[in-house]
Design an enzyme around this catalytic site. Structure first.
Site, PDB file in Angstrom:
ATOM      1  N   LEU A 147       5.486   3.932   0.979  1.00 38.15           N
ATOM      2  CA  LEU A 147       4.255   4.862   1.657  1.00 38.15           C
ATOM      3  C   LEU A 147       3.044   3.700   1.897  1.00 38.15           C
ATOM      4  O   LEU A 147       2.795   3.071   1.165  1.00 38.15           O
ATOM      5  CB  LEU A 147       3.921   5.948   0.999  1.00 38.15           C
ATOM      6  CG  LEU A 147       5.483   6.865   0.614  1.00 38.15           C
ATOM      7  CD1 LEU A 147       5.314   7.799  -0.488  1.00 38.15           C
ATOM      8  CD2 LEU A 147       5.689   7.815   1.861  1.00 38.15           C
ATOM      9  N   PRO A 148       2.329   4.283   2.815  1.00 42.12           N
ATOM     10  CA  PRO A 148       1.457   3.734   3.396  1.00 42.12           C
ATOM     11  C   PRO A 148       0.056   3.362   2.347  1.00 42.12           C
ATOM     12  O   PRO A 148      -0.127   2.255   2.097  1.00 42.12           O
ATOM     13  CB  PRO A 148       0.676   4.167   4.658  1.00 42.12           C
ATOM     14  CG  PRO A 148       2.065   5.133   5.033  1.00 42.12           C
ATOM     15  CD  PRO A 148       2.617   5.355   4.058  1.00 42.12           C
ATOM     16  N   THR A 206       2.214  -0.733  -1.497  1.00 40.61           N
ATOM     17  CA  THR A 206       0.915  -1.630  -2.085  1.00 40.61           C
ATOM     18  C   THR A 206      -0.034  -0.634  -2.166  1.00 40.61           C
ATOM     19  O   THR A 206      -0.842   0.203  -1.460  1.00 40.61           O
ATOM     20  CB  THR A 206       0.450  -2.469  -0.824  1.00 40.61           C
ATOM     21  OG1 THR A 206       1.580  -3.292  -0.762  1.00 40.61           O
ATOM     22  CG2 THR A 206      -0.619  -3.283  -1.497  1.00 40.61           C
ATOM     23  N   LYS A 209      -0.058  -8.133  -6.294  1.00 46.06           N
ATOM     24  CA  LYS A 209       0.160  -7.717  -4.699  1.00 46.06           C
ATOM     25  C   LYS A 209      -1.250  -7.702  -3.975  1.00 46.06           C
ATOM     26  O   LYS A 209      -1.381  -8.371  -3.125  1.00 46.06           O
ATOM     27  CB  LYS A 209       0.873  -6.357  -4.599  1.00 46.06           C
ATOM     28  CG  LYS A 209       1.298  -6.147  -3.111  1.00 46.06           C
ATOM     29  CD  LYS A 209       1.655  -7.194  -2.211  1.00 46.06           C
ATOM     30  CE  LYS A 209       1.398  -6.719  -0.792  1.00 46.06           C
ATOM     31  NZ  LYS A 209       1.928  -7.910   0.105  1.00 46.06           N
ATOM     32  N   LYS A 246      -6.851  -1.285   4.332  1.00 47.44           N
ATOM     33  CA  LYS A 246      -6.507  -0.149   3.035  1.00 47.44           C
ATOM     34  C   LYS A 246      -6.367  -1.265   1.959  1.00 47.44           C
ATOM     35  O   LYS A 246      -6.961  -0.869   1.050  1.00 47.44           O
ATOM     36  CB  LYS A 246      -5.131   0.468   3.358  1.00 47.44           C
ATOM     37  CG  LYS A 246      -4.617   1.454   2.175  1.00 47.44           C
ATOM     38  CD  LYS A 246      -3.487   0.707   1.289  1.00 47.44           C
ATOM     39  CE  LYS A 246      -2.372  -0.010   2.335  1.00 47.44           C
ATOM     40  NZ  LYS A 246      -1.222  -0.405   1.344  1.00 47.44           N
TER      41      LYS A 246
HETATM   42  P1  NAD Z   1       4.916   2.295   7.773  1.00 51.10           P
HETATM   43  O1  NAD Z   1       3.368   2.759   8.380  1.00 51.10           O
HETATM   44  O2  NAD Z   1       5.468   1.376   8.907  1.00 51.10           O
HETATM   45  O3  NAD Z   1       5.683   3.156   7.054  1.00 51.10           O
HETATM   46  C1  NAD Z   1       5.327   4.067   6.193  1.00 51.10           C
HETATM   47  C2  NAD Z   1       6.579   5.254   6.431  1.00 51.10           C
HETATM   48  O4  NAD Z   1       6.079   6.366   5.532  1.00 51.10           O
HETATM   49  C3  NAD Z   1       6.407   5.802   7.965  1.00 51.10           C
HETATM   50  O5  NAD Z   1       7.788   6.055   8.299  1.00 51.10           O
HETATM   51  C4  NAD Z   1       5.872   7.393   7.666  1.00 51.10           C
HETATM   52  O6  NAD Z   1       6.311   8.113   8.325  1.00 51.10           O
HETATM   53  C5  NAD Z   1       6.209   7.744   6.293  1.00 51.10           C
HETATM   54  N1  NAD Z   1       5.338   8.282   5.441  1.00 51.10           N
HETATM   55  C6  NAD Z   1       4.037   8.648   5.408  1.00 51.10           C
HETATM   56  N2  NAD Z   1       3.681   9.512   4.721  1.00 51.10           N
HETATM   57  C7  NAD Z   1       4.662  10.299   4.540  1.00 51.10           C
HETATM   58  C8  NAD Z   1       4.873  11.767   3.820  1.00 51.10           C
HETATM   59  N3  NAD Z   1       3.864  12.023   3.103  1.00 51.10           N
HETATM   60  N4  NAD Z   1       6.051  11.878   3.411  1.00 51.10           N
HETATM   61  C9  NAD Z   1       7.246  11.206   3.932  1.00 51.10           C
HETATM   62  N5  NAD Z   1       6.918  10.233   4.482  1.00 51.10           N
HETATM   63  C10 NAD Z   1       5.689   9.686   4.860  1.00 51.10           C
HETATM   64  O7  NAD Z   1       4.202   1.262   6.568  1.00 51.10           O
HETATM   65  P2  NAD Z   1       4.945   0.081   6.138  1.00 51.10           P
HETATM   66  O8  NAD Z   1       4.514  -1.401   6.933  1.00 51.10           O
HETATM   67  O9  NAD Z   1       6.438  -0.176   6.003  1.00 51.10           O
HETATM   68  O10 NAD Z   1       4.345  -0.377   4.823  1.00 51.10           O
HETATM   69  C11 NAD Z   1       4.556   0.370   3.630  1.00 51.10           C
HETATM   70  C12 NAD Z   1       3.788  -0.066   2.489  1.00 51.10           C
HETATM   71  O11 NAD Z   1       4.399  -1.535   2.207  1.00 51.10           O
HETATM   72  C13 NAD Z   1       2.137  -0.281   2.560  1.00 51.10           C
HETATM   73  O12 NAD Z   1       1.892   0.390   1.491  1.00 51.10           O
HETATM   74  C14 NAD Z   1       1.972  -1.572   2.877  1.00 51.10           C
HETATM   75  O13 NAD Z   1       0.655  -1.909   2.686  1.00 51.10           O
HETATM   76  C15 NAD Z   1       3.371  -2.357   2.276  1.00 51.10           C
HETATM   77  N6  NAD Z   1       3.632  -3.567   2.634  1.00 51.10           N
HETATM   78  C16 NAD Z   1       3.680  -3.604   4.164  1.00 51.10           C
HETATM   79  C17 NAD Z   1       4.218  -4.984   4.578  1.00 51.10           C
HETATM   80  C18 NAD Z   1       4.460  -5.260   6.244  1.00 51.10           C
HETATM   81  O14 NAD Z   1       4.453  -6.385   6.567  1.00 51.10           O
HETATM   82  N7  NAD Z   1       4.573  -4.278   6.958  1.00 51.10           N
HETATM   83  C19 NAD Z   1       4.401  -5.991   3.596  1.00 51.10           C
HETATM   84  C20 NAD Z   1       4.399  -5.886   2.402  1.00 51.10           C
HETATM   85  C21 NAD Z   1       4.023  -4.626   1.818  1.00 51.10           C
END
Ligand code: NAD
Length: 311
Positions: free
Chosen positions: A64-65, A95, A172, A241
């Site tokens: 999750l975000p 993260t 991380k 964030k």
């Molecule tokens: P994203 O925004 O693409 O996906 C997050 C998902 O969570 C979305 O599909 C959203 O609808 C869902 N969501 C949000 N609130 C929710 C809730 N209350 N109930 C159910 N679903 C919910 O984010 P992402 O890029 O996949 O990143 C996710 C995590 O991974 C973050 O913490 C980010 O910092 C970390 N991360 C991302 C990357 C990257 O390259 N994108 C790399 C490493 C780590």
């Protein structure tokens, strides 16, 4: 294994597809119903709430975000924790920081529910390829039991148990802080050098052959320099964030962090300028816009890149 997966975005989407492809019995949930369409077509079941995504599951994974989203999904009457059976394991791969997980652990421990933080590096491409780097914090025996499941999402060689609860989140955040600092510093160096009259390719080649060389300059910056691609698979909102959480961590640890705070401000400026969904490398463009010059190389060098080309 019976697995629940919540958060099917850029990262969680492909990670959950790898869990399903490895033969696990998968239930998924997201705020966006359509995010599960291809997973359901491939055999996963949809859960209408976090609670039902946890019901009867041996392991539940969240991706999750932000910490606020993790809290929203875990706690409350319709939360994941209420649905998980006694003895299950919750793995948070977001993260984040330990605050929410600490609170969950107090409620989970009497029910024998174990908790691991296991955030990842490797971007959406690594999530798709199943080659993520994973940093786990928590009890060693819980990590050992979870390892086979983590290995369907990550590179076995780079799945590390880095310490007790919260250590995975910390590692991380420190990786991202250093990477964002390198991006900000590299953007300034390339802009100053080229504005002062040095050819970009020459400047980069000299830097790579010097003590100032870095992976960022050798590899990661190339998407901007060759393709004008600022990597929208990781948004500026998420980058801000992470930087905010890293600066909070410094504050809580009592460590002065002037440079980190400055990097956070540069990222916040980029977010204000280009929007939440803009790519994580857009701080480079702040300087490009300011100087009216794009940092671009004419064509991709043959791989592997050598700082000493044959000419
Ligand atoms: P994203 O925004 O693409 O996906 C997050 C998902 O969570 C979305 O599909 C959203 O609808 C869902 N969501 C949000 N609130 C929710 C809730 N209350 N109930 C159910 N679903 C919910 O984010 P992402 O890029 O996949 O990143 C996710 C995590 O991974 C973050 O913490 C980010 O910092 C970390 N991360 C991302 C990357 C990257 O390259 N994108 C790399 C490493 C780590």
């Amino acid at each position: 294994m019976k697995v629940g997966f919540i958060g099917l975005g850029h990262m969680g989407g492909p990670m959950s597809r790898n869990v399903l492809a490895a033969g696990h019995d998968l239930v998924v949930h997201d705020l966006r119903r359509d995010a599960a369409a291809d997973l359901e077509a491939a055999g996963a079941a949809w859960a209408a709430s976090p609670r039902s995504a946890g019901a009867g599951r041996e392991v539940a994974i969240t991706m999750l975000p932000t910490p606020a989203h993790v809290e929203m999904v875990l706690l409350g009457p319709d939360g994941l924790l209420a649905g998980l059976p006694d003895g299950a394991v919750w793995i948070d791969m977001s993260t984040s920081v330990p605050t929410v997980a600490d609170r969950v652990r107090v409620l989970a421990a009497p029910r024998g529910i174990a908790v691991l933080d296991a955030p990842v590096s490797g971007m959406a491409a690594g999530a798709k390829a199943g080659t993520l780097q994973i940093f786990a914090g928590g009890d060693a025996d819980v990590f050992a039991a979870a390892r086979p499941l983590l290995e369907v999402m990550g590179d076995a060689e780079r799945i590390l148990h880095v310490g007790g609860h919260g250590a995975g989140y910390t590692v991380k955040l420190m990786i991202n802080l250093l990477w964002f600092a390198q991006l900000t510093a590299t953007a300034e160096v390339l802009t100053i050098g080229t504005q002062a009259g040095v050819d970009l390719a020459t400047l980069r080649r000299c830097l790579l052959a010097s003590p100032a060389a870095s992976n960022f300059l050798e590899r990661d910056v190339l998407s901007v320099l060759y393709d004008g691609d600022y990597d929208s698979s990781f948004s500026l909102a998420l980058a801000c964030k992470d930087l905010g959480l890293a600066v909070d961590l410094a504050r809580n640890a009592g460590v002065p962090a002037e440079m980190s705070a400055l990097v956070e401000q540069v990222y916040r400026r980029a977010r204000a300028q280009y929007g939440d969904e803009g790519g994580e490398m857009l701080p480079v463009r702040l300087l490009e816009d300011l100087t009216g010059t794009e940092l671009r190389l004419p064509a991709r060098a043959p791989e592997p890149y050598s700082p000493y080309p044959p000419d």
